[in-house]
Design a protein around this motif. Structure first.
Motif, short mmCIF file in Angstrom:
data_model
loop_
_atom_site.label_atom_id
_atom_site.label_comp_id
_atom_site.label_asym_id
_atom_site.label_seq_id
_atom_site.Cartn_x
_atom_site.Cartn_y
_atom_site.Cartn_z
N ALA A 16 0.82 -1.19 0.04
CA ALA A 16 -0.05 0.00 0.05
C ALA A 16 0.95 1.15 0.00
N PRO A 17 1.99 1.49 -0.69
CA PRO A 17 2.63 2.63 -0.93
C PRO A 17 1.86 3.89 -1.45
N GLY A 18 2.34 5.05 -1.03
CA GLY A 18 1.41 5.95 -1.49
C GLY A 18 2.47 7.25 -1.77
N GLN A 19 2.14 8.57 -1.44
CA GLN A 19 2.69 9.56 -1.95
C GLN A 19 3.93 10.07 -0.87
N LEU A 20 4.98 10.63 -1.28
CA LEU A 20 6.22 10.87 -0.39
C LEU A 20 6.61 12.54 -0.72
N THR A 21 7.02 13.03 0.54
CA THR A 21 7.31 14.49 0.55
C THR A 21 8.90 14.53 0.64
N SER A 22 9.48 13.31 1.25
CA SER A 22 10.92 13.49 1.50
C SER A 22 11.91 13.32 0.49
N ALA A 26 20.02 2.72 2.05
CA ALA A 26 19.53 3.43 3.38
C ALA A 26 19.23 2.58 4.48
N THR A 27 18.95 1.22 4.22
CA THR A 27 18.37 0.38 5.38
C THR A 27 19.00 -0.95 5.03
N SER A 28 18.88 -1.93 5.92
CA SER A 28 19.00 -3.24 5.63
C SER A 28 18.11 -3.98 5.07
N ARG A 29 18.17 -5.24 4.69
CA ARG A 29 17.06 -5.94 3.84
C ARG A 29 15.65 -6.27 4.81
N TYR A 86 13.56 6.27 6.50
CA TYR A 86 12.77 7.41 7.11
C TYR A 86 13.22 8.70 6.69
N GLY A 87 12.21 9.51 6.73
CA GLY A 87 12.37 11.06 6.81
C GLY A 87 11.40 11.85 7.22
N LYS A 88 11.60 12.93 7.70
CA LYS A 88 10.56 13.88 8.39
C LYS A 88 9.59 14.42 6.99
N PRO A 89 8.68 14.76 7.37
CA PRO A 89 7.79 15.31 5.94
C PRO A 89 8.24 16.60 5.71
N ASN A 90 8.47 16.58 4.11
CA ASN A 90 9.05 17.66 3.65
C ASN A 90 10.36 18.09 3.91
N GLU A 91 11.22 17.17 4.38
CA GLU A 91 12.57 17.33 4.57
C GLU A 91 13.27 16.41 4.08
N PRO A 92 14.48 16.53 3.86
CA PRO A 92 15.53 15.50 3.39
C PRO A 92 15.54 14.28 4.37
N SER A 93 15.75 13.02 3.84
CA SER A 93 15.79 11.74 4.73
C SER A 93 16.78 11.98 5.91
N TYR A 94 16.72 11.08 6.62
CA TYR A 94 17.96 11.05 7.58
C TYR A 94 19.13 10.36 6.91
N PHE A 95 18.97 9.47 5.99
CA PHE A 95 20.07 9.00 5.32
C PHE A 95 20.76 10.21 4.51
N THR A 96 20.11 10.82 3.67
CA THR A 96 20.58 11.80 3.03
C THR A 96 21.40 12.75 3.88
N MET A 102 24.56 8.84 11.15
CA MET A 102 23.15 8.64 11.52
C MET A 102 22.74 9.20 12.62
N ALA A 103 23.46 8.85 13.72
CA ALA A 103 23.18 9.18 15.07
C ALA A 103 23.14 10.90 15.13
N MET A 104 24.04 11.52 14.57
CA MET A 104 24.21 12.78 14.86
C MET A 104 23.08 13.49 14.09
N VAL A 105 22.30 13.00 13.12
CA VAL A 105 21.24 13.26 12.34
C VAL A 105 19.75 12.99 13.12
N ASP A 106 20.03 12.03 14.30
CA ASP A 106 18.76 11.54 15.13
C ASP A 106 18.12 10.83 14.27
N ALA A 107 18.64 9.83 13.47
CA ALA A 107 17.65 9.02 12.75
C ALA A 107 17.45 7.69 13.49
N PRO A 108 16.24 7.28 13.23
CA PRO A 108 15.59 6.07 14.03
C PRO A 108 16.65 4.97 14.36
N VAL A 109 16.67 4.36 15.50
CA VAL A 109 17.77 3.34 15.66
C VAL A 109 17.66 2.23 14.87
#
Length: 388
Positions: free
Chosen positions: A46-52, A217-220, A225-235, A269-276
């Motif tokens: 069920a993928p949808g629209q993305l802002t990040s 950006a993530t393992s298999r 993740y990314g906050k809405p309307n912001e670059p992703s944590y990985f970027t 990733m920790a510096m930008v507060d990415a999800p653990v």
């Protein structure tokens, strides 16, 4: 045209960095899209629209151009494809070429030729958008689902595309995939979906890539993740690393290498507060120097030894040329001093309750995060709990 930057004053025969940046947020045939929805979207998660992703693609483009003179191979071209969902109260227009499957294919062909001209070129590929995990990672173009009977035709097989690019003459190749890798019912039913690669690898193709940096950006089976309307944590993490967060001092210069970027990615990733739970996956071969930077900034994380003193300490950080900083609230957790100059700093720990002697300690800080402790002594003979 997707070409948003082309150097005019460089050596056309010399090495250069050539980038292809793709950001897909608007998917007309997915959930809440503007077109005919793909039937049974639940099979695809069920993928949808993305802002990040569009913001991530633009952040990559801005960062590349802003540092055009800092790359070890000067910036030559940047191709950008972006499909953004409409913003509230606008007409849904987009100033960039949409990231459809056909547009991605055309841009990839032009980018291949530019990269192929010189062995010392740096090839950079960035995709931000929806991804699914079958036997290979499949990346979805903006028009994915246009044909309900052959939805995968508007996607592409990333792993086979990456393998094919190994034959390109550019010896330094950076591939960044900022997308999820979830396994859906559709991928279980069709573990090898016919999502054509952007170039088919050949069994007799030479492997010319010497310096490989392929980052996902993530393992298999995991999400990105990314906050809405912001670059992703990985970027954010990768751009922070390229901007000096992963730099090492080599012969009086601060240089970023692909090896350091890979090695420091968890800290970035920790510096930008990415999800653990988001754990990037990187494969590298030989380390290549890719960028020089001014003296970078770093984080300093400090607590006390013995650890029980940390909660009683009033910490302050001092640097000869900058105002002092103080920890605003006492806590049993380590104190992080963000974005300070590399090199010598001093941390003072004072104890108003008089259980421990006040102390100052000097640290030599280097990026991205330097962790250490201030060693303190008790004023009275009390049993201390040491670090394990």
């Amino acid at each position: 045209m997707a070409l948003v930057f082309e150097v005019k004053d460089g050596d056309p025969a010399g090495p250069a960095l050539h980038a292809l940046i793709i950001g897909v947020g608007a998917y007309p045939h997915l959930k809440d899209g503007s077109g005919t929805p793909l039937p049974d979207l639940g099979r695809f998660g069920a993928p949808g629209q993305l802002t990040s992703p569009p913001r991530s693609a633009l952040a990559w483009t801005d960062a590349l151009i802003a540092a055009r003179d800092e790359w070890l191979a000067p910036l030559g071209t940047v191709d950008l494809l972006v499909s953004s969902p409409p913003k509230p109260a606008d007409d849904g227009g987009d100033d960039h070429e949409p990231a459809t499957r056909d547009a991605i294919q055309s841009a990839f062909g032009r980018w291949w030729k530019r990269c192929d001209r010189h062995a010392d070129n740096i090839a950079l590929f960035v995709f931000c958008g929806h991804g699914l995990q079958a036997e290979s990672q499949v990346l979805l173009a903006a028009d994915f689902g246009h044909d309900e009977h052959s939805p995968w035709m508007k996607a592409f097989d990333f792993d086979r595309t990456r393998l094919a690019f190994m034959a390109n003459h550019a010896r330094t190749q950076l591939f960044v995939v900022d997308a999820c890798r979830e396994v859906t019912l559709a991928n279980l039913e069709t573990p090898v979906p016919y999502a054509p690669p952007l170039r088919e690898p050949g069994k007799r193709d030479p492997l010319r890539c010497e310096f490989d940096f392929t980052a996902r950006a993530t393992s298999r089976k995991r999400s990105a993740y990314g906050k809405p309307n912001e670059p992703s944590y990985f970027t954010k993490a990768l751009l922070r690393g390229l901007d000096g967060g992963a730099a090492s001092r080599i012969r009086r210069e601060w240089l970023v290498t692909t090896g350091d970027l890979a090695g420091h990615l968890d800290a970035l990733m920790a510096m930008v507060d990415a999800p653990v739970g988001q754990q990037p996956q990187v494969t590298t071969t030989r380390s290549a120097r890719i960028r020089r930077t001014p003296a970078p900034l770093a984080h300093l994380r400090v607590d006390c030894k013995p650890s029980r003193a940390t909660g009683q300490a009033d910490f302050s950080w001092h640097h000869d040329s900058l105002p002092a900083r103080s920890r605003p609230v006492r806590s049993g957790e380590a104190w992080t001093v963000p974005d300070i100059p590399v090199g010598a700093s001093t941390v003072a720990a004072s104890f108003p309750e008089l259980d421990y002697h006040d102390v100052k300690q000097k640290f030599i800080v280097f990026p991205p995060i330097y962790e250490d402790y201030v060693e303190v002594s008790a004023r009275t003979q009390v049993h201390e709990i040491e670090r394990p």
